[in-house]
Design a protein around this motif. Structure first.
Motif, PDB file in Angstrom:
ATOM      1  N   ASP A   1      -8.488   2.842   0.788  1.00 21.46           N
ATOM      2  CA  ASP A   1      -8.838   3.402   2.096  1.00 21.46           C
ATOM      3  C   ASP A   1      -8.930   4.919   2.010  1.00 21.46           C
ATOM      4  O   ASP A   1      -8.492   5.515   1.034  1.00 21.46           O
ATOM      5  CB  ASP A   1      -7.798   2.992   3.134  1.00 21.46           C
ATOM      6  CG  ASP A   1      -8.334   3.054   4.567  1.00 21.46           C
ATOM      7  OD1 ASP A   1      -9.501   3.450   4.766  1.00 21.46           O
ATOM      8  OD2 ASP A   1      -7.566   2.702   5.485  1.00 21.46           O
TER       9      ASP A   1
ATOM     10  N   THR B   1       0.840  -1.188   0.000  1.00 23.39           N
ATOM     11  CA  THR B   1       0.000   0.000   0.000  1.00 23.39           C
ATOM     12  C   THR B   1       0.884   1.250   0.000  1.00 23.39           C
ATOM     13  O   THR B   1       2.009   1.232   0.508  1.00 23.39           O
ATOM     14  CB  THR B   1      -0.934   0.063   1.228  1.00 23.39           C
ATOM     15  OG1 THR B   1      -0.146   0.060   2.418  1.00 23.39           O
ATOM     16  CG2 THR B   1      -1.920  -1.092   1.235  1.00 23.39           C
TER      17      THR B   1
ATOM     18  N   LYS C   1      -5.246   6.131   0.097  1.00 24.43           N
ATOM     19  CA  LYS C   1      -4.398   4.938   0.170  1.00 24.43           C
ATOM     20  C   LYS C   1      -4.723   4.073  -1.034  1.00 24.43           C
ATOM     21  O   LYS C   1      -5.897   3.817  -1.314  1.00 24.43           O
ATOM     22  CB  LYS C   1      -4.635   4.161   1.458  1.00 24.43           C
ATOM     23  CG  LYS C   1      -3.694   2.967   1.614  1.00 24.43           C
ATOM     24  CD  LYS C   1      -3.929   2.209   2.909  1.00 24.43           C
ATOM     25  CE  LYS C   1      -3.168   2.893   4.017  1.00 24.43           C
ATOM     26  NZ  LYS C   1      -3.107   2.063   5.245  1.00 24.43           N
TER      27      LYS C   1
ATOM     28  N   THR D   1       0.317   5.359   1.059  1.00 23.21           N
ATOM     29  CA  THR D   1      -0.573   6.341   1.662  1.00 23.21           C
ATOM     30  C   THR D   1      -0.131   7.725   1.211  1.00 23.21           C
ATOM     31  O   THR D   1       1.072   8.017   1.184  1.00 23.21           O
ATOM     32  CB  THR D   1      -0.528   6.240   3.201  1.00 23.21           C
ATOM     33  OG1 THR D   1      -0.858   4.893   3.574  1.00 23.21           O
ATOM     34  CG2 THR D   1      -1.516   7.197   3.849  1.00 23.21           C
TER      35      THR D   1
ATOM     36  N   ARG E   1      -6.500  12.789   2.146  1.00 24.92           N
ATOM     37  CA  ARG E   1      -5.738  11.549   2.352  1.00 24.92           C
ATOM     38  C   ARG E   1      -6.244  10.497   1.391  1.00 24.92           C
ATOM     39  O   ARG E   1      -7.409  10.476   1.017  1.00 24.92           O
ATOM     40  CB  ARG E   1      -5.915  11.038   3.785  1.00 24.92           C
ATOM     41  CG  ARG E   1      -5.251  11.962   4.795  1.00 24.92           C
ATOM     42  CD  ARG E   1      -5.107  11.346   6.144  1.00 24.92           C
ATOM     43  NE  ARG E   1      -4.137  10.251   6.082  1.00 24.92           N
ATOM     44  CZ  ARG E   1      -4.018   9.331   7.029  1.00 24.92           C
ATOM     45  NH1 ARG E   1      -4.796   9.368   8.099  1.00 24.92           N
ATOM     46  NH2 ARG E   1      -3.120   8.380   6.936  1.00 24.92           N
TER      47      ARG E   1
END
Length: 100
Positions: A49, A12, A58, A14, A56
């Motif tokens: 996410d 992942t 992800k 972020t 933000r």
């Protein structure tokens, strides 16, 4: 019988999107990162996410091959590629590589 090895690298990334003022703007940036990464690396990649947060994001990704060093190198190149796009700040990266 010769046993073949399959290597799966996944992880992942972020992001922090400092200048985003809304979800529509965020989705445009993330879709661009995803499309450009898919085209350059033939990776499975998707937003995974922080879907409702506009600053933000992800994404998750996966690469499959038959050589651990190649997959590790491709993951490093994918990370560098996304950073060089300068569309969003990468704040974290988690990766794993598994032999199957």
């Amino acid at each position: 019988m010769n046993k073949r090895l399959m290597v799966i690298g996944f992880g992942t990334l972020t992001f922090r999107l400092h200048e985003c003022q809304g979800l529509k703007e965020k989705r445009k940036i993330i879709k661009s990162i995803i499309a450009r990464s898919r085209n350059s690396f033939n990776a499975a990649i998707a937003e995974v996410d922080f879907n409702d947060m506009h600053q933000r994001a992800k994404i998750g990704f996966a690469l499959v091959g038959n050589d651990r060093r190649t997959i590790n190198s491709q993951m490093d190149k994918l990370y560098d590629f996304i950073c060089r796009l300068e569309l969003a700040e990468v704040t974290d990266m988690e990766t794993e590589i598994h032999n199957i």
